[in-house]
Design a protein around this motif. Structure first.
Motif, PDB file in Angstrom:
ATOM      1  N   ASN A  34       0.849  -1.200   0.000  1.00 30.13           N
ATOM      2  CA  ASN A  34       0.000   0.000   0.000  1.00 30.13           C
ATOM      3  C   ASN A  34       0.883   1.249   0.000  1.00 30.13           C
ATOM      4  O   ASN A  34       2.111   1.160   0.136  1.00 30.13           O
ATOM      5  N   GLY A  35       0.244   2.388  -0.123  1.00 25.41           N
ATOM      6  CA  GLY A  35       0.981   3.645  -0.217  1.00 25.41           C
ATOM      7  C   GLY A  35       1.762   3.996   1.034  1.00 25.41           C
ATOM      8  O   GLY A  35       2.867   4.526   0.961  1.00 25.41           O
ATOM      9  N   LYS A  36       1.215   3.667   2.197  1.00 25.78           N
ATOM     10  CA  LYS A  36       1.923   3.974   3.444  1.00 25.78           C
ATOM     11  C   LYS A  36       3.201   3.146   3.545  1.00 25.78           C
ATOM     12  O   LYS A  36       4.253   3.683   3.901  1.00 25.78           O
ATOM     13  N   GLU A  37       3.120   1.853   3.212  1.00 24.02           N
ATOM     14  CA  GLU A  37       4.321   1.015   3.234  1.00 24.02           C
ATOM     15  C   GLU A  37       5.382   1.573   2.277  1.00 24.02           C
ATOM     16  O   GLU A  37       6.571   1.563   2.594  1.00 24.02           O
ATOM     17  N   ALA A  38       4.924   2.045   1.122  1.00 20.85           N
ATOM     18  CA  ALA A  38       5.861   2.595   0.130  1.00 20.85           C
ATOM     19  C   ALA A  38       6.584   3.818   0.685  1.00 20.85           C
ATOM     20  O   ALA A  38       7.816   3.917   0.598  1.00 20.85           O
ATOM     21  N   TYR A  41       9.010   2.910   3.472  1.00 17.70           N
ATOM     22  CA  TYR A  41      10.216   2.301   2.908  1.00 17.70           C
ATOM     23  C   TYR A  41      11.123   3.378   2.311  1.00 17.70           C
ATOM     24  O   TYR A  41      12.317   3.413   2.593  1.00 17.70           O
ATOM     25  N   LEU A  42      10.540   4.257   1.510  1.00 15.96           N
ATOM     26  CA  LEU A  42      11.341   5.282   0.826  1.00 15.96           C
ATOM     27  C   LEU A  42      11.952   6.295   1.790  1.00 15.96           C
ATOM     28  O   LEU A  42      12.977   6.896   1.492  1.00 15.96           O
ATOM     29  N   SER A  43      11.333   6.475   2.948  1.00 11.77           N
ATOM     30  CA  SER A  43      11.893   7.425   3.918  1.00 11.77           C
ATOM     31  C   SER A  43      13.185   6.885   4.538  1.00 11.77           C
ATOM     32  O   SER A  43      13.987   7.649   5.063  1.00 11.77           O
ATOM     33  N   LYS A  44      13.396   5.573   4.447  1.00  9.25           N
ATOM     34  CA  LYS A  44      14.595   4.948   5.029  1.00  9.25           C
ATOM     35  C   LYS A  44      15.575   4.435   3.981  1.00  9.25           C
ATOM     36  O   LYS A  44      16.762   4.327   4.247  1.00  9.25           O
ATOM     37  N   GLN A  66       2.930  12.706  -4.585  1.00 12.53           N
ATOM     38  CA  GLN A  66       3.057  14.001  -3.901  1.00 12.53           C
ATOM     39  C   GLN A  66       4.043  13.901  -2.738  1.00 12.53           C
ATOM     40  O   GLN A  66       4.889  14.774  -2.552  1.00 12.53           O
ATOM     41  N   LYS A  67       3.933  12.836  -1.961  1.00 13.07           N
ATOM     42  CA  LYS A  67       4.827  12.665  -0.810  1.00 13.07           C
ATOM     43  C   LYS A  67       6.274  12.451  -1.257  1.00 13.07           C
ATOM     44  O   LYS A  67       7.198  12.981  -0.643  1.00 13.07           O
ATOM     45  N   ILE A  68       6.474  11.685  -2.331  1.00 13.14           N
ATOM     46  CA  ILE A  68       7.824  11.470  -2.854  1.00 13.14           C
ATOM     47  C   ILE A  68       8.422  12.810  -3.290  1.00 13.14           C
ATOM     48  O   ILE A  68       9.576  13.111  -2.975  1.00 13.14           O
ATOM     49  N   ASN A  74      15.153  11.389  -5.143  1.00 16.78           N
ATOM     50  CA  ASN A  74      15.532  11.321  -6.549  1.00 16.78           C
ATOM     51  C   ASN A  74      15.265   9.915  -7.073  1.00 16.78           C
ATOM     52  O   ASN A  74      16.168   9.093  -7.178  1.00 16.78           O
ATOM     53  N   THR A  75      14.002   9.623  -7.350  1.00 17.68           N
ATOM     54  CA  THR A  75      13.619   8.316  -7.874  1.00 17.68           C
ATOM     55  C   THR A  75      12.706   8.514  -9.068  1.00 17.68           C
ATOM     56  O   THR A  75      11.993   9.517  -9.151  1.00 17.68           O
TER      57      THR A  75
END
Length: 120
Positions: A34-38, A41-44, A66-68, A74-75
């Motif tokens: 889901n979006g929260k897991e994504a 993950y990306l925050s770490k 939006q959050k990214i 840089n993804t």
């Protein structure tokens, strides 16, 4: 260095299929349901590409993008959507690098990802 891909889809079958395809092609893969897991993950963990189903629980694809962007990660992003025109309108200023419509051709998605990762 091995490029990394985060696969975000609420359907386990699609996550597993794409994980197998991209691992076989030599990429390091991670999965989120889901979006929260994504976002967690990306925050770490930085990654080179996010393959993101647009209709996912908790945070939809638009919210994830939006959050990214706010996190200044840089993804590259490929969105998978059953309604790509609707998704494009909803994302307006936050368009991903590519959008592929469902049902998608795995080979086409793989080629798209490879093309994006070569440019990065």
């Amino acid at each position: 260095m091995t490029k990394s891909i985060l696969i975000v889809d609420d359907q386990i079958g699609i996550r597993m299929l794409l994980q197998e395809v991209f691992q076989t092609a030599g990429y390091r893969t991670s999965l989120a349901a889901n979006g929260k897991e994504a976002i967690d993950y990306l925050s770490k963990t930085p990654c080179d590409l996010v393959i993101l189903d647009y209709q996912i629980p908790i945070y939809d694809g638009n919210t994830v993008i939006q959050k990214i962007k706010k996190m200044k990660i840089n993804t590259k992003i490929i969105v998978i959507s059953g309604l790509p025109e609707v998704a494009k309108q909803e994302m307006s200023g936050n368009l991903p690098d590519k959008i592929i419509s469902k049902p998608f051709d795995v080979a086409k998605l793989s080629n798209m990802a490879e093309e994006i990762l070569k440019k990065k």
